[in-house]
Motif scaffolding. Structure first.
Motif, PDB file in Angstrom:
ATOM      1  N   MET A   1       0.855  -1.172   0.000  1.00  0.00           N
ATOM      2  CA  MET A   1       0.000   0.000   0.000  1.00  0.00           C
ATOM      3  C   MET A   1       0.901   1.235   0.000  1.00  0.00           C
ATOM      4  O   MET A   1       1.823   1.318   0.789  1.00  0.00           O
ATOM      5  N   ASP A   2       0.611   2.176  -0.875  1.00  0.00           N
ATOM      6  CA  ASP A   2       1.471   3.350  -0.989  1.00  0.00           C
ATOM      7  C   ASP A   2       1.080   4.454  -0.002  1.00  0.00           C
ATOM      8  O   ASP A   2       0.078   4.368   0.703  1.00  0.00           O
ATOM      9  N   LYS A   3       1.913   5.499   0.012  1.00  0.00           N
ATOM     10  CA  LYS A   3       1.726   6.609   0.962  1.00  0.00           C
ATOM     11  C   LYS A   3       0.364   7.278   0.825  1.00  0.00           C
ATOM     12  O   LYS A   3      -0.269   7.603   1.827  1.00  0.00           O
ATOM     13  N   LYS A   4      -0.071   7.499  -0.405  1.00  0.00           N
ATOM     14  CA  LYS A   4      -1.346   8.191  -0.628  1.00  0.00           C
ATOM     15  C   LYS A   4      -2.519   7.376  -0.094  1.00  0.00           C
ATOM     16  O   LYS A   4      -3.452   7.931   0.480  1.00  0.00           O
ATOM     17  N   GLN A   5      -2.461   6.067  -0.273  1.00  0.00           N
ATOM     18  CA  GLN A   5      -3.540   5.206   0.227  1.00  0.00           C
ATOM     19  C   GLN A   5      -3.571   5.194   1.747  1.00  0.00           C
ATOM     20  O   GLN A   5      -4.639   5.245   2.354  1.00  0.00           O
ATOM     21  N   ILE A   6      -2.402   5.126   2.355  1.00  0.00           N
ATOM     22  CA  ILE A   6      -2.345   5.135   3.820  1.00  0.00           C
ATOM     23  C   ILE A   6      -2.790   6.499   4.346  1.00  0.00           C
ATOM     24  O   ILE A   6      -3.508   6.585   5.345  1.00  0.00           O
ATOM     25  N   ASP A   7      -2.402   7.564   3.663  1.00  0.00           N
ATOM     26  CA  ASP A   7      -2.847   8.904   4.044  1.00  0.00           C
ATOM     27  C   ASP A   7      -4.374   8.993   3.976  1.00  0.00           C
ATOM     28  O   ASP A   7      -5.012   9.528   4.885  1.00  0.00           O
ATOM     29  N   ALA A   8      -4.962   8.441   2.912  1.00  0.00           N
ATOM     30  CA  ALA A   8      -6.422   8.472   2.763  1.00  0.00           C
ATOM     31  C   ALA A   8      -7.094   7.687   3.891  1.00  0.00           C
ATOM     32  O   ALA A   8      -8.114   8.131   4.447  1.00  0.00           O
ATOM     33  N   LEU A   9      -6.512   6.537   4.255  1.00  0.00           N
ATOM     34  CA  LEU A   9      -7.061   5.761   5.369  1.00  0.00           C
ATOM     35  C   LEU A   9      -6.991   6.552   6.667  1.00  0.00           C
ATOM     36  O   LEU A   9      -7.955   6.600   7.431  1.00  0.00           O
TER      37      LEU A   9
END
Length: 171
Positions: A1-9
Motif C-alpha cells: 500500500m502506498d503513501k497516498k492510500q495510507i494517508d487516505a485511510l
C-alpha cells in the motif's frame, strides 16, 4: 500500500471511520511490530507497544494532518512508545525484569533478533524504514535529519553487518 492510500485511510480514521481503522491496522501492523521489536527486543513488549500505537492512533487521529506521511506518523508514535518503555525498564528493579512472561513460550524472531544484536540504533532505524516501511533513502534522510550520503552509507554498512552475522549464525 502506498503513501497516498495510507494517508487516505488515516484521514478517514480521523473522521471516525472504523473500517478505515481496521484496514490501516491490517496494512501497517507488521511494520509497526518490527519497529517496536527492534527497540524492545522482546516479542511480548513489542506486541504491547504495537497495540498501544493503535490505541493512540484511535484516540489522536484528529491530530493527523492530511497530506503528510501517515507511515512516518505511525513510526514516530511507535518510536516514542518504545523509548518510553525502555525508560520504564531502567526504573524497574532488576529482580522484576522478565517476570511478565515466560521466555520459552515467546515466539522466536531470528531475523529481528539478529538485527537487534548486530546493528546500532541508527542502523536499525534506517534498515527498518527502508526494508519494512519502504521509504527511499532520500525520505529517510529528510526524516532523520541525516545527509543522504550518510543514510546510504549506513544502510550499506548495516546490510553488510547483517550478511556477516547471518553467515556466523549459519555456521
Amino acid at each position: 500500500m502506498d503513501k497516498k492510500q495510507i494517508d487516505a485511510l488515516m484521514t478517514k480514521v480521523a473522521e471516525g471511520d472504523n473500517r478505515a481503522f481496521e484496514r490501516l491496522y491490517e496494512e501497517t501492523r507488521r511494520g509497526v511490530y518490527a519497529f517496536a521489536y527492534s527497540y524492545l527486543g522482546n516479542p511480548a513488549d513489542a506486541e504491547d507497544a504495537t497495540e498501544e500505537v493503535y490505541f493512540t492512533v484511535k484516540r489522536k487521529a484528529y491530530l493527523y494532518r492530511p497530506g503528510t506521511d501517515a507511515r512516518a506518523w505511525l513510526f514516530q508514535i511507535a518510536k516514542n512508545l518504545s523509548l518510553d518503555e525502555l525508560r520504564r525498564r531502567k526504573q524497574r528493579p532488576e529482580s522484576l525484569e522478565g517476570l511478565s512472561s515466560d521466555p520459552s513460550e515467546q515466539p522466536k524472531l531470528p531475523a529481528l533478533d539478529l538485527m537487534t544484536a548486530a546493528l546500532n540504533e541508527s542502523e536499525k532505524e534506517i534498515v527498518l524504514l527502508h526494508a519494512v516501511w519502504g521509504y527511499k533513502h532520500r525520505e529517510i534522510a529528510k526524516m532523520t535529519g541525516l545527509p543522504l550520503g550518510t543514510v546510504t552509507w549506513k544502510y550499506k554498512s548495516a546490510a553488510e553487518k547483517l550478511r556477516r552475522a547471518w553467515k556466523e549464525e549459519e555456521s
